[in-house]
Structures are given as structure tokens and as C-alpha cells.
Design a protein around this motif. Structure first.
Motif, PDB file in Angstrom:
ATOM      1  N   GLY A 400      23.027  -3.839  41.170  1.00  0.00           N
ATOM      2  CA  GLY A 400      22.727  -2.774  40.304  1.00  0.00           C
ATOM      3  C   GLY A 400      21.419  -2.023  40.913  1.00  0.00           C
ATOM      4  O   GLY A 400      20.960  -2.205  41.648  1.00  0.00           O
ATOM      5  N   ASN A 401      21.197  -1.045  39.850  1.00  0.00           N
ATOM      6  CA  ASN A 401      19.826  -0.343  40.398  1.00  0.00           C
ATOM      7  C   ASN A 401      18.819  -0.153  39.161  1.00  0.00           C
ATOM      8  O   ASN A 401      18.007   0.729  39.231  1.00  0.00           O
ATOM      9  N   ASP A 402      18.807  -1.250  38.235  1.00  0.00           N
ATOM     10  CA  ASP A 402      17.845  -1.303  37.347  1.00  0.00           C
ATOM     11  C   ASP A 402      16.901  -2.754  37.261  1.00  0.00           C
ATOM     12  O   ASP A 402      15.846  -2.431  36.770  1.00  0.00           O
ATOM     13  N   ILE A 403      17.583  -3.503  37.823  1.00  0.00           N
ATOM     14  CA  ILE A 403      16.508  -4.880  37.682  1.00  0.00           C
ATOM     15  C   ILE A 403      15.809  -4.975  38.846  1.00  0.00           C
ATOM     16  O   ILE A 403      16.314  -4.861  40.151  1.00  0.00           O
ATOM     17  N   PRO A 404      14.458  -5.015  38.835  1.00  0.00           N
ATOM     18  CA  PRO A 404      13.561  -5.130  40.127  1.00  0.00           C
ATOM     19  C   PRO A 404      13.672  -6.590  40.796  1.00  0.00           C
ATOM     20  O   PRO A 404      13.929  -7.454  40.141  1.00  0.00           O
ATOM     21  N   PHE A 405      13.808  -6.295  42.233  1.00  0.00           N
ATOM     22  CA  PHE A 405      14.068  -7.535  43.052  1.00  0.00           C
ATOM     23  C   PHE A 405      12.506  -7.672  43.652  1.00  0.00           C
ATOM     24  O   PHE A 405      12.384  -8.602  44.479  1.00  0.00           O
ATOM     25  N   LEU A 406      11.810  -6.518  43.976  1.00  0.00           N
ATOM     26  CA  LEU A 406      10.471  -6.668  44.438  1.00  0.00           C
ATOM     27  C   LEU A 406       9.241  -6.306  43.522  1.00  0.00           C
ATOM     28  O   LEU A 406       9.509  -5.375  43.339  1.00  0.00           O
TER      29      LEU A 406
END
Ligand SMILES: Cc1cc2nc3c(=O)[nH]c(=O)nc-3n(C[C@H](O)[C@H](O)[C@H](O)COP(=O)(O)OP(=O)(O)OC[C@H]3O[C@@H](n4cnc5c(N)ncnc54)[C@H](O)[C@@H]3O)c2cc1C
Length: 585
Positions: A400-406
Motif C-alpha cells: 500500500g502507500n500509507d503505512i511508513p516503512f522507513l
């Protein structure tokens, strides 16, 4: 009061333990005892003054100073793992950054099988724990807006905006904007992505706000609270006969003081609040854990619960460091005695300046698409190391494009590195590049039946190829940021990883040599269904027991894209509420 029998015994007067104790003693009919291995360090200047925040790390009287097992994927390095050992626990040793995860991350607590633990279920407790009332002047200066419904205004923990910001912050934030990273005016309202100004556990007098100062100080004179410091809990004691439900019934706690063993009775419940490393160790010492492990160390098995000590998750980081034009001042200036004295005077007289906060004032939390152009190669490196229910959620979030991974944290100085040190008279900035959702997970287990022996802490750091790939991309993103016009004009040279590190293979080698944890361990007594590797249920009771609860960071089932302490406060507030409600039934 009889000093060896209480309604509730709390093991660990740390971040969560003191919240639970303080909330329960509000009822004068409840008698409560806290057992804490460390001491009361309220007057310790290094703990109190934010700018000295890192000085207590490595001090054996205040920091447990665990050493993890050698990590094969990180060049066989054992990781140094600080943990607070005092009243207030890690809230007295940490770097005071506050943050909340994305609302979907808390919703996952609930969807994984714990009713009531969603964002909506937790927000009243986040609010109950804090006071946050930024001035109109600060809001306009920092261009921040806050959704009033998500912030607490009368809770014990003091949350403030920084009073000092570095001069490298401006080129850095402009660089972020030029890369399309939006400014988030309120990262505490359920959507934490984007770039934002740090919020700190620092009070209006520019002193650390901890569970000791915020929760314990106001109630410490209560006659229904007894706090024993300098005592090491060694095991939970159970009644010889099982309760009517067939569950184990905790009747007290054994602890050592010096070379003497003592016991304290709990007529109602025992709470383990010893943190993500010591809580699983205490469960195992008490005969609750994987039968094979307990048998191997001659510990009598009270309950075979193999999930204890599994599911260790953390945040993993590598540094990026650049030398800047000396006009951008970095914290190394404090190495000059005259300048250090001047800053001390500023702090004493006006409670402002470098010492008034954590120095790391700018953060950015990025979903994958912001820092990885083409993710197919990275995804090919993935293996399955988290338990399947968590792995599935992580993969969905990665897609997805909402949960931060960095996470990128800006530090106006040279972050401590094993092999490189700053040169005298030079200025630097560092980026702290942290994976918020590593796919690797590890274990914490006893290595002996001796309660004073350290447990084996094996993070299995970057065990999953996906984590290596993500960190390689993080380094590349830091370079892209450094190349933006405003930031590149400020930089004289890259120092870490350094110009010699160019190919993906070279960056990967750098990652393996530099990767470390962010000191955010969670999950080792996870709140999950028992059939899915859970240790506690949604009322935080240990499965198979009637009255033993775990209340600390170890119950968090899945890692968050946030520094964890605000969530630990909320968990402890909610636990106290659950316990009070159960008393009324
Ligand atoms: C150096 C460092 C920096 C960090 N920086 C940040 C940050 O900036 N922001 C953030 O959000 N988080 C940060 N964290 C993480 C955060 O502080 C922790 O996640 C949180 O405080 C954990 O709370 P807890 O209640 O689970 O454990 P703790 O606060 O560690 O409490 C456990 C307590 O139990 C006691 N104890 C353990 N075993 C026994 C025993 N056998 N008998 C008696 N007492 C015992 C310990 O002494 C301790 O007081 C940092 C942590 C560290 C170590």
C-alpha cells in the motif's frame, strides 16, 4: 499496612509499571506493591536534562546493558541493548521522542484477535496519558495544526514541541519537500506519514517527563503504595492447587535483595511489567514457557506455553553522515568547554538552547513508494520469518502507500559509529535510517535457571533478505536527499557510508557492518490468540492463568511505525482501566 501482603504486586517500576501502579492507587482501598530492580534516580541530572539524555547509556547502575547473541547477518556482531534500570525504567533512559503509529497498525491489534485494541479503542488512553498544549506562537512558528480530538490536555505525561532547532533543519526540510515528501501538520492523529517536527517527553520547564516524574511523583506519598527499589524479582509464585477454572493462580512474587530471598503476597493479581527482555525471562523462570526450553535448564514446568519469548520485533537502522559547511553548527560544538559553559548558562537562565531538548527535531516516515522506485527486486529477496498472520499484514502494508516503512531522523551532529569518529572542529549532520516494519523476528529465552543471569537475546537482525534490500534503498534515498539543491549546497562531503561505497553489493556490505537496533523491542509476550502464538489475551492475562497479567511493551503483537513509548503509556492506561472495571463487576 502489613508489608508482605498486597492486593496487587507490580514487577518492574518502569514505563508501564508506574502508570498501572499510579492509576490503581487512586482507589484508597487498593494496596499495591511495586518491585523495582533499579533505584530512584529522580535527581540524576543526566536523566533530567534533555541535552544530557544519552549520558546514562552504558552506566551499569541505570542501564541493564544487555548484550545480544552474535548476529550472523551483521558480521557476527553482538548488539549492545540498553534498557532502563531505575524507577521510570526506559522512560528515564530513552531519547524522549514521542510518536504514534498509523491508525491501521492499531486496528491490526484488533483484527489479529484482540477486541477493543483498535485505534478508536486506544485513543482515549493516549489522551488520558498526556498533556499537550502548544502555544499559538509555536503553532504558527512551526506551521503545525492539531486535531484537538486526538490530543490529551490534562494527562500526566508532558508532551512539548522543541525550543531549539538546528540550522541544518531548514535545508533538510526543503530537500524533503523537493523530493515530494509532504509536511504532516499532525502526525498524532492516525496518519503518521510525511515529514514532521518532533514532539518530546519534555515538560514546560525543559526537563524530562517520564513515568517516574509524571505518574509516580504525585502519588509516592500515598499510604496504600509501597515501592521497593534495588530488589530483583526472581519468579512468580503459584498456589499449589489450580483455581476452579483449572488455571494457575498467582499468589505472590519471590525477589532477591543482596543475597537474601524474600516473598511478597498478592491476594488479587500479579502484573509483569519488566519490559520485552525481562518479562519473558521471568515467565520462563516461573515455569511458563516452552517445555523443551524449561526442561533443558531444569525449571519446573507449570504451564507449557511455547510462544513465550518468541516474536521479538524491533526497528533496525543504519546511519548516513555528511560533513557540512561549518556555518551549520552541529552538537560537536559542545566539546568546546567555553561553548558548553555558555549553553549551560542559557539552559539555566531561560530553559532554552541545545540542552533544552533532544536535538533530533526533524522526522520523516515514508511509505515504500517514497524511497523505492522499483520494488520487484527487493520483494524477490523476501523469505517468511514473521509468523504467518503478521507476515501477511506486513506484506499488505508494504504493497500500500500509507503505512511508513522507513523512518528518517535528522541529528545535527555525528551519530556514534563503531569505526568512524568526528574530526575536531568540523560540522556534521546524520540521518538515522530505520526500518519501521522489519520482516525478521527473533527470540528471548533463559540460558540458565539463575534469575540473575542474562537471557539470550537473539534479534535475528536482517535475517530476512527483504530487510537488507529495504535498507539498501534507504541509503540510496539518503543520498538522493543529500543531492537536492539546498542540502547539497550545505554539504562538503559524505562521510558514512562514504564515497568508496557505490554498488548495491558494497552498500549491502556496509549495511551488514553498521546495522543496529533502535532499542524498540516488542512482542515477546504477544497479545494474540493462543493458537496464533499469543501469550496474553485481550485483557492482558497470561493464557492458562487466572490472575497473572503482562503490561509492558512485550504485549505489542506487531511492530509500529513509531517510537513506542507513547503507545506503552496508552497500553498501561488501558490495562489499569480494564483492571478497575473488572474489580467493579
Ligand atoms: C536508550 C533508549 C532510547 C530510547 N528512545 C526512545 C525514544 O526516544 N522514544 C520512544 O518512544 N521510545 C524510546 N525507547 C523505547 C522506550 O523507552 C521503551 O519502549 C519503553 O520505555 C518500554 O517500556 P516498558 O514498560 O515495556 O519497559 P521499561 O520501561 O524498560 O520497564 C521495565 C522495568 O522493569 C524493571 N525490571 C526488569 N526486570 C526486573 C526484575 N527481575 N525485578 C525487578 N524489576 C525489574 C526494570 O528495571 C525497568 O524499570 C528507547 C529505549 C532505550 C533503551
Amino acid at each position: 499496612m502489613i508489608l508482605d501482603s498486597f492486593d496487587y504486586v507490580v514487577v518492574g517500576g518502569g514505563t508501564a509499571g508506574l502508570v498501572v501502579a499510579a492509576r490503581l492507587v487512586e482507589d484508597p482501598t487498593i494496596r499495591i506493591c511495586v518491585l523495582e530492580a533499579g533505584e530512584d534516580i529522580t535527581n540524576n541530572a543526566n536523566a533530567k536534562i534533555p541535552g544530557f539524555g544519552m549520558r546514562n547509556i552504558g552506566q551499569p547502575a541505570i542501564d541493564w546493558g544487555f548484550l545480544g547473541t552474535p548476529q550472523p547477518n551483521a558480521k557476527d556482531r553482538p548488539l549492545y541493548l540498553p534498557r532502563g534500570k531505575s524507577l521510570g525504567g526506559s522512560s528515564m533512559l530513552n531519547l524522549m521522542i514521542l510518536g504514534r503509529g498509523h491508525k491501521k497498525e492499531y486496528d491490526a491489534f484488533e483484527s489479529l484477535g484482540s477486541p477493543g485494541w483498535s485505534w478508536e479503542g486506544l485513543i482515549p488512553y493516549f489522551k488520558a496519558s498526556e498533556t499537550f498544549s502548544p502555544s499559538e506562537e509555536d503553532k504558527s512558528k512551526f506551521k503545525v495544526e492539531f486535531n484537538a480530538s486526538a490530543h490529551g490536555t490534562s494527562g500526566p505525561l508532558q508532551r512539548t514541541l522543541p525550543k531549539w532547532n538546528s540550522d541544518i533543519a531548514e535545508p533538510y526540510t526543503k530537500g524533503m519537500t523537493s523530493l515530494g515528501v509532504p509536511r504532516n501538520p499532525d502526525s498524532f492523529s492516525g496518519s503518521n506519514g510525511g515529514a514532521w517536527l518532533s514532539n518530546q517527553a519534555v515538560d514546560s520547564n525543559s526537563e524530562r517527563s517520564s513515568s517516574a516524574s509524571a505518574y509516580y511523583e504525585p502519588v509516592k506519598a500515598n499510604s496504600n503504595l509501597v515501592v521497593l527499589t534495588g530488589v530483583h524479582a526472581t519468579r512468580v509464585i503459584f498456589n499449589l492447587s489450580l483455581g476452579t477454572s483449572g488455571n494457575l493462580v498467582a499468589s505472590g512474587v519471590e525477589y532477591s535483595k543482596g543475597d537474601q530471598l524474600h516473598t511478597v503476597s498478592a491476594t488479587k493479581e500479579v502484573f509483569l511489567c519488566a519490559g520485552s527482555f525481562k518479562t519473558p525471562q521471568l515467565l520462563e523462570l516461573s515455569g511458563i514457557g516452552d517445555k523443551n526450553i524449561l526442561d533443558a535448564y531444569g525449571i519446573n514446568v507449570n504451564l507449557n506455553l511455547p510462544a513465550v519469548g518468541t516474536n521479538l520485533q524491533d526497528h533496525f537502522w543504519v546511519p548516513f553522515i555528511a560533513e557540512t559547511d561549518p556555518k551549520y553548527e552541529s552538537v560537536e560544538v559542545l566539546g568546546d568547554p567555553a561553548r558548553a559553559a555558555a549553553e549551560w548558562k542559557i539552559y539555566e537562565e531561560s530553559k532554552t538552547g541545545i540542552l533544552s531538548g533532544t536535538c533530533a527535531t526533524e522526522y520523516a516516515f515514508l511509505p515504500k513508494d517514497h524511497f523505492i522506485a522499483d520494488s520487484s527486486a527487493v520483494l524477490e529477496q523476501a523469505t517468511h520469518s514473521l509468523r504467518p498472520s503478521l507476515d501477511k499484514i506486513h506484506r499488505a502494508w508494504l504493497g500500500g502507500n500509507d503505512i511508513p516503512f522507513l523512518e528518517l531522523g535528522l541529528f545535527p551532529g555525528f551519530l556514534p559509529m563503531v569505526e568512524k569518529t568526528p574530526e575536531a572542529g568540523k560540522s556534521y549532520y546524520s540521518l538515522f535510517l530505520a526500518l519501521t516494519h522489519p520482516f525478521s523476528s527473533g527470540t528471548v529465552h533463559v540460558t540458565s535457571s539463575d534469575p540473575l543471569a542474562q537471557p539470550a537475546i537473539d534479534h535475528k537482525i536482517i535475517d530476512n533478505g527483504l530487510d537488507v534490500g529495504l535498507l539498501v534503498h534507504a541509503v540510496k534515498f539518503a543520498r538522493k536527499l543529500a543531492a537536492t539543491p539546498t542540502l547539497s549546497a550545505a554539504i562538503t562531503q559524505e562521510v558514512v557510508p562514504g564515497p568508496a561505497v557505490q554498488t548495491d553489493a558494497e552498500i549491502e556490505d556496509f549495511v551488514r557492518g553498521a546495522v543496529d537496533t533502535v532499542y524498540h523491542p516488542i512482542g515477546t509476550a504477544a497479545m494474540l490468540p493462543r493458537s496464533d502464538g499469543g501469550v496474553v489475551d485481550s485483557s492482558l492475562k497470561v493464557y492458562g492463568t487466572s490472575n497473572l497479567r503482562v503490561i509492558d511493551a512485550s504485549i505489542i503483537p506487531i511492530q509500529l511505525s513509531a517510537h513506542p513509548q507513547a503507545t506503552v503509556y496508552a497500553i498501561a492506561e488501558k490495562a489499569a482501566d480494564i483492571i478497575k472495571r473488572e474489580r467493579r463487576v
